[in-house]
Scaffold this motif. Structure first.
Motif, PDB file in Angstrom:
ATOM      1  N   PRO A 152      59.051  45.347  21.011  1.00 28.09           N
ATOM      2  CA  PRO A 152      57.797  44.717  20.566  1.00 28.09           C
ATOM      3  C   PRO A 152      57.969  43.797  19.371  1.00 28.09           C
ATOM      4  CG  PRO A 152      57.856  47.023  19.927  1.00 28.09           C
ATOM      5  CD  PRO A 152      59.041  46.799  20.823  1.00 28.09           C
ATOM      6  N   ALA A 153      59.124  43.860  18.698  1.00 30.29           N
ATOM      7  CA  ALA A 153      59.371  42.934  17.589  1.00 30.29           C
ATOM      8  C   ALA A 153      59.454  41.493  18.083  1.00 30.29           C
ATOM      9  CB  ALA A 153      60.656  43.316  16.858  1.00 30.29           C
ATOM     10  N   GLU A 154      59.616  41.305  19.397  1.00 34.16           N
ATOM     11  CA  GLU A 154      59.637  39.958  19.963  1.00 34.16           C
ATOM     12  C   GLU A 154      58.296  39.243  19.782  1.00 34.16           C
ATOM     13  OE1 GLU A 154      60.822  40.279  24.009  1.00 34.16           O
ATOM     14  OE2 GLU A 154      62.943  40.619  23.558  1.00 34.16           O
ATOM     15  N   LEU A 155      57.264  39.991  19.442  1.00 33.80           N
ATOM     16  CA  LEU A 155      55.945  39.392  19.229  1.00 33.80           C
ATOM     17  C   LEU A 155      55.826  38.737  17.852  1.00 33.80           C
ATOM     18  CD1 LEU A 155      53.792  42.328  20.656  1.00 33.80           C
ATOM     19  CD2 LEU A 155      54.293  40.158  21.790  1.00 33.80           C
ATOM     20  N   PHE A 156      56.867  38.892  17.015  1.00 30.54           N
ATOM     21  CA  PHE A 156      56.777  38.431  15.632  1.00 30.54           C
ATOM     22  C   PHE A 156      57.896  37.449  15.294  1.00 30.54           C
ATOM     23  CE2 PHE A 156      55.080  42.705  15.961  1.00 30.54           C
ATOM     24  CZ  PHE A 156      53.836  42.585  15.364  1.00 30.54           C
ATOM     25  N   LEU A 157      57.625  36.601  14.307  1.00 27.28           N
ATOM     26  CA  LEU A 157      58.662  35.783  13.693  1.00 27.28           C
ATOM     27  C   LEU A 157      59.259  36.567  12.529  1.00 27.28           C
ATOM     28  CD1 LEU A 157      56.885  32.296  13.574  1.00 27.28           C
ATOM     29  CD2 LEU A 157      58.584  33.072  15.230  1.00 27.28           C
ATOM     30  N   ASP A 158      60.546  36.399  12.308  1.00 26.66           N
ATOM     31  CA  ASP A 158      61.245  37.138  11.258  1.00 26.66           C
ATOM     32  C   ASP A 158      60.638  36.816   9.889  1.00 26.66           C
ATOM     33  OD1 ASP A 158      62.964  38.405   9.570  1.00 26.66           O
ATOM     34  OD2 ASP A 158      64.794  37.614  10.479  1.00 26.66           O
ATOM     35  N   PRO A 159      59.974  37.781   9.239  1.00 27.17           N
ATOM     36  CA  PRO A 159      59.293  37.488   7.970  1.00 27.17           C
ATOM     37  C   PRO A 159      60.233  37.276   6.789  1.00 27.17           C
ATOM     38  CG  PRO A 159      59.142  39.822   8.462  1.00 27.17           C
ATOM     39  CD  PRO A 159      59.790  39.183   9.655  1.00 27.17           C
ATOM     40  N   VAL A 160      61.498  37.667   6.919  1.00 25.88           N
ATOM     41  CA  VAL A 160      62.425  37.515   5.791  1.00 25.88           C
ATOM     42  C   VAL A 160      63.236  36.227   5.882  1.00 25.88           C
ATOM     43  CG1 VAL A 160      62.593  40.012   5.521  1.00 25.88           C
ATOM     44  CG2 VAL A 160      64.278  38.819   6.914  1.00 25.88           C
ATOM     45  N   ASP A 161      63.091  35.496   6.965  1.00 21.87           N
ATOM     46  CA  ASP A 161      63.813  34.233   7.130  1.00 21.87           C
ATOM     47  C   ASP A 161      62.904  33.084   6.693  1.00 21.87           C
ATOM     48  OD1 ASP A 161      65.172  31.979   7.887  1.00 21.87           O
ATOM     49  OD2 ASP A 161      65.613  32.652   9.928  1.00 21.87           O
ATOM     50  N   PRO A 162      63.198  32.426   5.569  1.00 23.05           N
ATOM     51  CA  PRO A 162      62.308  31.364   5.075  1.00 23.05           C
ATOM     52  C   PRO A 162      62.273  30.135   5.985  1.00 23.05           C
ATOM     53  CG  PRO A 162      64.328  31.425   3.792  1.00 23.05           C
ATOM     54  CD  PRO A 162      64.358  32.627   4.683  1.00 23.05           C
ATOM     55  N   TYR A 163      63.249  30.018   6.866  1.00 19.09           N
ATOM     56  CA  TYR A 163      63.329  28.844   7.741  1.00 19.09           C
ATOM     57  C   TYR A 163      62.949  29.171   9.186  1.00 19.09           C
ATOM     58  CZ  TYR A 163      66.070  27.288   3.737  1.00 19.09           C
ATOM     59  OH  TYR A 163      66.485  26.976   2.471  1.00 19.09           O
ATOM     60  N   VAL A 164      62.327  30.334   9.390  1.00 20.32           N
ATOM     61  CA  VAL A 164      62.086  30.779  10.756  1.00 20.32           C
ATOM     62  C   VAL A 164      61.162  29.830  11.516  1.00 20.32           C
ATOM     63  CG1 VAL A 164      60.135  32.292  10.153  1.00 20.32           C
ATOM     64  CG2 VAL A 164      61.535  32.792  12.172  1.00 20.32           C
ATOM     65  N   ARG A 165      60.150  29.275  10.848  1.00 20.53           N
ATOM     66  CA  ARG A 165      59.237  28.364  11.538  1.00 20.53           C
ATOM     67  C   ARG A 165      59.922  27.038  11.866  1.00 20.53           C
ATOM     68  NH1 ARG A 165      54.196  30.386  11.737  1.00 20.53           N
ATOM     69  NH2 ARG A 165      53.710  32.107  10.314  1.00 20.53           N
ATOM     70  N   VAL A 166      60.808  26.610  10.983  1.00 19.32           N
ATOM     71  CA  VAL A 166      61.575  25.394  11.258  1.00 19.32           C
ATOM     72  C   VAL A 166      62.483  25.621  12.465  1.00 19.32           C
ATOM     73  CG1 VAL A 166      63.303  23.798  10.358  1.00 19.32           C
ATOM     74  CG2 VAL A 166      61.499  24.664   8.853  1.00 19.32           C
ATOM     75  N   LYS A 167      63.115  26.796  12.518  1.00 20.33           N
ATOM     76  CA  LYS A 167      63.980  27.128  13.652  1.00 20.33           C
ATOM     77  C   LYS A 167      63.181  27.157  14.951  1.00 20.33           C
ATOM     78  CE  LYS A 167      67.292  29.944  11.041  1.00 20.33           C
ATOM     79  NZ  LYS A 167      67.825  31.318  10.833  1.00 20.33           N
ATOM     80  N   ALA A 168      61.991  27.754  14.892  1.00 19.71           N
ATOM     81  CA  ALA A 168      61.155  27.838  16.091  1.00 19.71           C
ATOM     82  C   ALA A 168      60.722  26.450  16.547  1.00 19.71           C
ATOM     83  CB  ALA A 168      59.938  28.718  15.816  1.00 19.71           C
ATOM     84  N   ALA A 169      60.306  25.605  15.591  1.00 20.92           N
ATOM     85  CA  ALA A 169      59.865  24.254  15.937  1.00 20.92           C
ATOM     86  C   ALA A 169      61.016  23.437  16.511  1.00 20.92           C
ATOM     87  CB  ALA A 169      59.289  23.567  14.699  1.00 20.92           C
ATOM     88  N   THR A 170      62.204  23.589  15.935  1.00 20.87           N
ATOM     89  CA  THR A 170      63.373  22.861  16.435  1.00 20.87           C
ATOM     90  C   THR A 170      63.717  23.295  17.857  1.00 20.87           C
ATOM     91  OG1 THR A 170      64.250  22.668  14.186  1.00 20.87           O
ATOM     92  CG2 THR A 170      65.803  22.347  16.007  1.00 20.87           C
ATOM     93  N   ALA A 171      63.661  24.606  18.097  1.00 28.11           N
ATOM     94  CA  ALA A 171      63.962  25.112  19.436  1.00 28.11           C
ATOM     95  C   ALA A 171      62.951  24.598  20.455  1.00 28.11           C
ATOM     96  CB  ALA A 171      63.976  26.640  19.418  1.00 28.11           C
ATOM     97  N   LEU A 172      61.672  24.572  20.081  1.00 27.68           N
ATOM     98  CA  LEU A 172      60.644  24.070  20.997  1.00 27.68           C
ATOM     99  C   LEU A 172      60.831  22.581  21.279  1.00 27.68           C
ATOM    100  CD1 LEU A 172      57.439  25.911  19.709  1.00 27.68           C
ATOM    101  CD2 LEU A 172      58.612  26.251  21.894  1.00 27.68           C
TER     102      LEU A 172
END
Length: 240
Positions: A152-172
């Motif tokens: 179920p952790a797949e429902l969340f973005l890693d809260p300790v990674d400051p660049y997680v949203r950038v990584k997600a946007a780049t992947a998309l």
């Protein structure tokens, strides 16, 4: 939804809204595979510094599914050691054997030799590595086919990674461009998970819901195993 229901009513259709389960509040992840590994029952193999579950070499391992976990034990003589490894594990409410599985309707040929049931506020992780730097490559991905259990952790973005949203946007962006991409944004910390299901709920209001536009045809409480026959009857397909 409103126009759809109005159309169904105008056509004399019976409308049923059915949920598969109810979600209850949880706060305690239970690392059942880590307990088996620490007891020397679960084996892994290492590739490029990452650990992967080795079911064939393991004497016991668990496939976690929310608040249930099927524990597969390779040899009957390892059942006692498996029970001992899980005895007293915080968050574990019951460990069902053959009789317990039969009593709960879980005595299927593909069921684990033991079935673990979590306490009401707990749920089972699939994690088997003991250090996060040894986690397999798929642990940070949405990868339901390689993980030995639901994550179920797949429902969340890693809260300790400051660049997680950038990584997600780049992947998309790479996905939209038709390029290969890797959405490695899933946390290895299970604490964001606050809801689960699987064990029989302690209260009816925490269970699944069935709502019917013809309430007189639903006999109050309905067992999950009776839902199919009820729907066939409401659809006029039961031969009656």
């Amino acid at each position: 939804m409103g126009p759809l229901l109005d159309d169904a009513r105008a056509r004399g259709r019976t409308v049923v809204a059915l949920s598969e389960y109810g979600i209850t509040r949880v706060s305690r992840p239970v690392d059942i595979n880590r307990a088996l590994r620490r007891a020397g029952l679960l084996e892994v193999h290492t590739q490029d510094g990452m650990e992967y579950l080795d079911p064939g070499a393991s004497r016991a391992f668990a496939v976690a599914d929310h608040q249930l976990a099927h524990v597969y034990v390779r040899r009957a003589e390892d059942l006692a050691a498996t029970r001992a490894a899980l005895d007293g594990l915080p968050g574990l409410a019951e460990l069902l054997d053959d009789e317990g599985k039969k009593a709960h309707g879980l005595d299927h040929p593909r069921a684990g030799e033991l079935v673990a049931v979590a306490e009401p506020d707990a749920w089972f992780t699939y994690y088997y590595w003991l250090h996060d730097d040894r986690a397999p490559d798929f642990a940070r991905l949405v990868d339901i086919h390689r993980k030995p259990g639901y994550d179920p952790a797949e429902l969340f973005l890693d809260p300790v990674d400051p660049y997680v949203r950038v990584k997600a946007a780049t992947a998309l962006a790479r996905k939209k461009l038709g390029m290969r991409y890797r959405m490695a944004v899933v946390p290895l910390d299970p604490s964001p998970v606050r809801g689960s299901h699987g064990r029989l709920p302690d209260r009816d209001e925490d269970g699944p819901v069935l709502i019917c536009s013809r309430p007189d045809t639903v006999p109050g409480r309905v067992a999950a195993t009776d839902v199919k026959s009820l729907l066939l009857r409401l659809a006029g397909l039961d031969g009656s």
